[in-house]
Design a protein around this motif. Structure first.
Motif, mmCIF file in Angstrom:
data_model
loop_
_atom_site.group_PDB
_atom_site.id
_atom_site.type_symbol
_atom_site.label_atom_id
_atom_site.label_comp_id
_atom_site.label_asym_id
_atom_site.label_seq_id
_atom_site.Cartn_x
_atom_site.Cartn_y
_atom_site.Cartn_z
ATOM 1 N N VAL A 176 5.902 -3.734 8.371
ATOM 2 C CA VAL A 176 4.700 -3.825 9.202
ATOM 3 C C VAL A 176 5.070 -4.173 10.643
ATOM 4 O O VAL A 176 4.531 -3.611 11.592
ATOM 5 C CB VAL A 176 3.711 -4.873 8.633
ATOM 6 C CG1 VAL A 176 2.616 -5.166 9.644
ATOM 7 C CG2 VAL A 176 3.113 -4.368 7.343
ATOM 8 N N SER A 177 6.036 -5.088 10.812
ATOM 9 C CA SER A 177 6.279 -5.529 12.185
ATOM 10 C C SER A 177 7.237 -4.609 12.935
ATOM 11 O O SER A 177 7.159 -4.517 14.150
ATOM 12 C CB SER A 177 6.757 -6.977 12.199
ATOM 13 O OG SER A 177 8.147 -7.026 12.170
ATOM 14 N N GLY A 195 0.513 1.533 15.460
ATOM 15 C CA GLY A 195 -0.807 2.137 15.567
ATOM 16 C C GLY A 195 -1.678 1.931 14.346
ATOM 17 O O GLY A 195 -1.783 0.825 13.816
ATOM 18 N N ARG A 196 -2.271 3.020 13.908
ATOM 19 C CA ARG A 196 -3.287 2.929 12.878
ATOM 20 C C ARG A 196 -2.710 2.471 11.542
ATOM 21 O O ARG A 196 -3.314 1.684 10.830
ATOM 22 C CB ARG A 196 -3.983 4.279 12.726
ATOM 23 C CG ARG A 196 -5.239 4.174 11.926
ATOM 24 C CD ARG A 196 -6.013 5.449 11.926
ATOM 25 N NE ARG A 196 -6.716 5.696 13.173
ATOM 26 C CZ ARG A 196 -7.374 6.815 13.431
ATOM 27 N NH1 ARG A 196 -7.384 7.794 12.556
ATOM 28 N NH2 ARG A 196 -8.011 6.977 14.557
ATOM 29 N N VAL A 197 -1.516 2.968 11.211
ATOM 30 C CA VAL A 197 -0.882 2.578 9.934
ATOM 31 C C VAL A 197 -0.720 1.067 9.889
ATOM 32 O O VAL A 197 -1.050 0.414 8.900
ATOM 33 C CB VAL A 197 0.499 3.260 9.795
ATOM 34 C CG1 VAL A 197 1.139 2.876 8.470
ATOM 35 C CG2 VAL A 197 0.356 4.761 9.917
ATOM 36 N N LYS A 198 -0.230 0.517 10.989
ATOM 37 C CA LYS A 198 0.005 -0.919 11.067
ATOM 38 C C LYS A 198 -1.303 -1.686 10.874
ATOM 39 O O LYS A 198 -1.370 -2.622 10.061
ATOM 40 C CB LYS A 198 0.599 -1.235 12.433
ATOM 41 C CG LYS A 198 1.027 -2.671 12.583
ATOM 42 C CD LYS A 198 1.794 -2.829 13.883
ATOM 43 C CE LYS A 198 2.256 -4.265 14.041
ATOM 44 N NZ LYS A 198 3.363 -4.369 14.987
ATOM 45 N N LEU A 206 -2.547 -1.392 7.263
ATOM 46 C CA LEU A 206 -1.732 -2.196 6.340
ATOM 47 C C LEU A 206 -2.069 -3.672 6.464
ATOM 48 O O LEU A 206 -2.229 -4.365 5.463
ATOM 49 C CB LEU A 206 -0.254 -1.991 6.656
ATOM 50 C CG LEU A 206 0.442 -0.890 5.855
ATOM 51 C CD1 LEU A 206 1.897 -0.779 6.276
ATOM 52 C CD2 LEU A 206 0.346 -1.190 4.369
ATOM 53 N N LYS A 207 -2.208 -4.130 7.700
ATOM 54 C CA LYS A 207 -2.488 -5.557 7.896
ATOM 55 C C LYS A 207 -3.828 -5.942 7.274
ATOM 56 O O LYS A 207 -3.939 -6.970 6.609
ATOM 57 C CB LYS A 207 -2.481 -5.886 9.396
ATOM 58 C CG LYS A 207 -1.074 -6.009 9.944
ATOM 59 C CD LYS A 207 -1.074 -6.259 11.426
ATOM 60 C CE LYS A 207 -1.249 -7.719 11.753
ATOM 61 N NZ LYS A 207 -0.989 -7.950 13.197
ATOM 62 N N VAL A 208 -4.822 -5.081 7.500
ATOM 63 C CA VAL A 208 -6.151 -5.386 6.955
ATOM 64 C C VAL A 208 -6.101 -5.396 5.422
ATOM 65 O O VAL A 208 -6.629 -6.304 4.774
ATOM 66 C CB VAL A 208 -7.190 -4.354 7.463
ATOM 67 C CG1 VAL A 208 -8.485 -4.489 6.672
ATOM 68 C CG2 VAL A 208 -7.441 -4.548 8.938
#
Lengths: 307, 312
Positions: A109-110, A115-118, A121-123
């Motif tokens: 993730v980091s 962008g959108r993938v990150k 994934l975080k949500v």
């Protein structure tokens, strides 16, 4: 004489305003200190309920015997060794499963997505953290119970492995979000320097980023451990709640937390059994305190400096 | 000057309102608790206790709402121990118990309320022995059950009972399903099967409810468990129980409980702390009447009278 006071009047703040500000400040201060107050009050309460039993206990039996017979008619025994083993084994196995996943996800993730993938994934990972533990327990009881019995060589679906899988899923979000913060805190200049030296992306992560974020990642893992040790409902439902030393991955076990949850509601207030459950609470308090302290020390980097 | 002070005052008022809101928020939880319950004036009977009896107590409460609409009976489970503890704390009007009250508990209640707790026998419960439906076993003796469940008992494997490998079980080990150690069912089973001076073997899966036992057994081919007669499902098999090895086993039912040929049946009690007030007394009288006893039979337990319609 009439002209100068005008700007003064404008600068002077209304009395009520000032009072309100001071009041708010005190309220916020009270909120801050209340954490300390509540922790101390809870500890004192647990200690007060458990304390009268402490001198009466046979500690060799409590710590080294699996014989937990608090309601025996003939021979009351308060051995919690099997429960300590259960708690430790389920936590250890959960961490074996969760740490590679959690740290891997944090690094991905980091460092590897944008962008959108990150954001997605975080949500989603945060959503995973929001699932109530009773729901996990229910999944353990009705879904994974079934799967484990069908596809793995387990005679009973409620066991160490089942609970460890659930605990792993519950601690992964904590490891990911705190681990990601730790990785984010590494100064960009480190990575830029590594890239300038011609390091590949993997070399940068492996040689530069991970060592630099080591303390934060350790803290992430330890907070995951804390979550796993303290978890109650899910393990009560998924471990099988059998008071024995586990000999295999698929043995049912019992944890300290689940014992308190299962028995406290029905003991007479003030009885030895009731007090013993609070003594178990004290043990848990001590264990999680040590784990959190280690996590805190790790965050401050004390380990890094001294060791 | 005039409009300016007005502005100031407004600002001050806003800050004050914020403070008041904070204070209110802190106080709200306490206020909500002390507010009177909706529908005040209705008589409420708090009925707490045995998990074994909770289905029955619920059925009684629902039926009684039609008999006496001015009385509302609130039922909750949690175990016989919890019910008696609730009598002690004064949070229950009636405690359901699937075991007789212990002399020590009786003494504590008397000390607290100044009155002897009153005991009402309200029906019987037969404890069935459940195994998975794949298990070829049909019959078991109390002696075998003792050797399986009691501390030091030598039976750990199904083959020791002469049971061939159970389809889908993956193990020969007997997986013992039991109850949490405060449950009335646990105490009763221990006294009857393990003996009054013995304890359970360690390592049983201790479930927190009668229904959970049956559910776990239905999912686990190598398991054996005990639970109320009323909790039987199609997924599990009820065993015939014999008093001794070699004797003929008896299937639990209303008839075999009442004629005492089934060896693991027990009385169910309701307790009140001292002499009950009139509305509680009326409820208990109704429970003991033929109308109340009919519900005992309908929910799968064994009524006090044989004249109530006996459905097995």
């Amino acid at each position: 004489m009439n002209q100068p006071p005008a700007p003064l009047l404008r600068r002077e703040r209304p009395r009520l305003h000032r009072l309100a500000e001071r009041g708010l400040e005190w309220t916020l201060r009270a909120c801050g200190y209340s954490a300390i107050f509540f922790v101390l009050a809870i500890f004192l309460f647990v200690f007060r309920e458990g304390a009268p039993l402490l001198p009466k206990l046979d500690w060799a039996q409590v710590l080294f015997s699996p014989e937990w017979y608090p309601t025996s008619r003939v021979h009351v025994r308060y051995g919690v060794a099997a429960m300590i083993a259960g708690t430790l084994s389920v936590t250890a196995l959960a961490m074996v499963l969760a740490v590679p996943f959690g740290l891997g996800a944090a690094i991905f993730v980091s460092e590897f997505c944008t962008g959108r993938v990150k954001e997605t994934l975080k949500v989603v990972i945060e959503l995973l953290a929001a699932i109530p533990s009773i729901v996990w327990g229910f999944i353990g009881l009705s879904v994974t119970n079934h799967l484990i019995q069908r596809y793995l060589p387990a005679p009973v679906g409620l066991n160490l492995f089942n609970a460890a899988c659930l605990l792993a899923l519950m601690s992964v979000p904590i490891i990911v979000s705190i681990g990601e913060d730790a990785l984010k805190a590494v100064p960009d200049s480190y990575c830029e320097a590594a890239l300038a030296l011609g390091a590949t992306r993997w070399q940068t992560v492996h040689r530069v980023l991970l060592p630099a974020a080591r303390n934060g990642l350790l803290a992430a893992v330890l907070l995951g451990v804390g979550r796993a040790i303290g978890e109650t409902m899910a393990v009560l439902m998924a471990t099988g709640h059998a008071n024995q030393f586990p000999h295999s991955l698929f043995d049912p076990i019992r944890t300290l937390t689940a014992t308190i949850a299962a028995e406290l509601g029905e003991t007479a207030v003030g009885s030895d059994h009731y007090r013993m459950l609070f003594v178990i609470g004290l043990m848990l308090f001590t264990i999680t305190f040590i784990v959190n302290l280690l996590a805190d020390l790790a965050v401050r980097g004390v380990r890094g400096k001294t060791g | 000057m005039g409009p300016e002070t007005g502005k100031k005052r407004a600002r001050g008022r806003r800050a004050g309102a914020l403070l008041a809101a904070l204070a209110l928020a802190a106080g709200v939880a306490g206020c909500a608790r002390s507010a009177p319950a909706p529908g005040a004036g209705k008589l409420v009977i708090q009925n707490i206790g045995s998990d074994t009896m909770v289905n029955l107590a619920q059925a009684w409460a629902e039926e009684y709402a039609a008999v006496a609409p001015e009385v509302s009976v609130e039922v909750s489970g949690g175990g016989s121990g919890l019910g008696i503890a609730a009598l002690l704390n004064g949070t229950a009007d009636i405690a359901n118990s699937s075991r007789r009250i212990e002399p020590e508990e009786k003494a504590r209640i008397s000390a607290r309320t100044g009155q002897e707790p009153r005991e009402f026998l309200v029906g019987f419960d037969a404890l069935s022995i459940y195994v998975h439906r794949n298990n070829p076993l049909e019959e078991i003796s109390l002696e075998d059950l003792h050797d399986i469940y009691a501390e030091g008992g030598p039976i750990d494997r199904w083959s020791q009972l002469g049971v061939p490998p159970i389809p889908g079980a993956r193990t020969d080990r007997i997986i013992r399903v039991s109850r949490q150690n405060n449950s009335g069912t646990y105490h009763y089973f221990r006294d009857v099967v393990c003996g009054r001076h013995a304890d359970f073997k360690l390592g049983s899966l201790d479930m927190n409810g009668s229904k959970d036992v049956v559910e776990l057994v239905s999912r686990t081919p190598a398991a054996i468990g005990y639970s109320g007669l009323g909790y039987q499902t199609d997924q599990v098999k009820m065993l015939r129980v014999a008093r001794r090895r070699g004797q003929r086993g008896v299937l639990p039912s209303v008839a075999t409980t009442l004629d005492q040929s089934y060896p693991i049946a027990r009385p169910m009690f309701m307790y009140t702390p001292g002499e009950p007030p009139p509305h509680v007394r009326q409820y208990l009288d109704w429970v003991l009447s033929p109308a109340g006893q009919k519900i005992v039979a309908l929910t799968g337990y064994v009524p006090l009278r044989t004249d109530a319609p006996a459905t097995p």
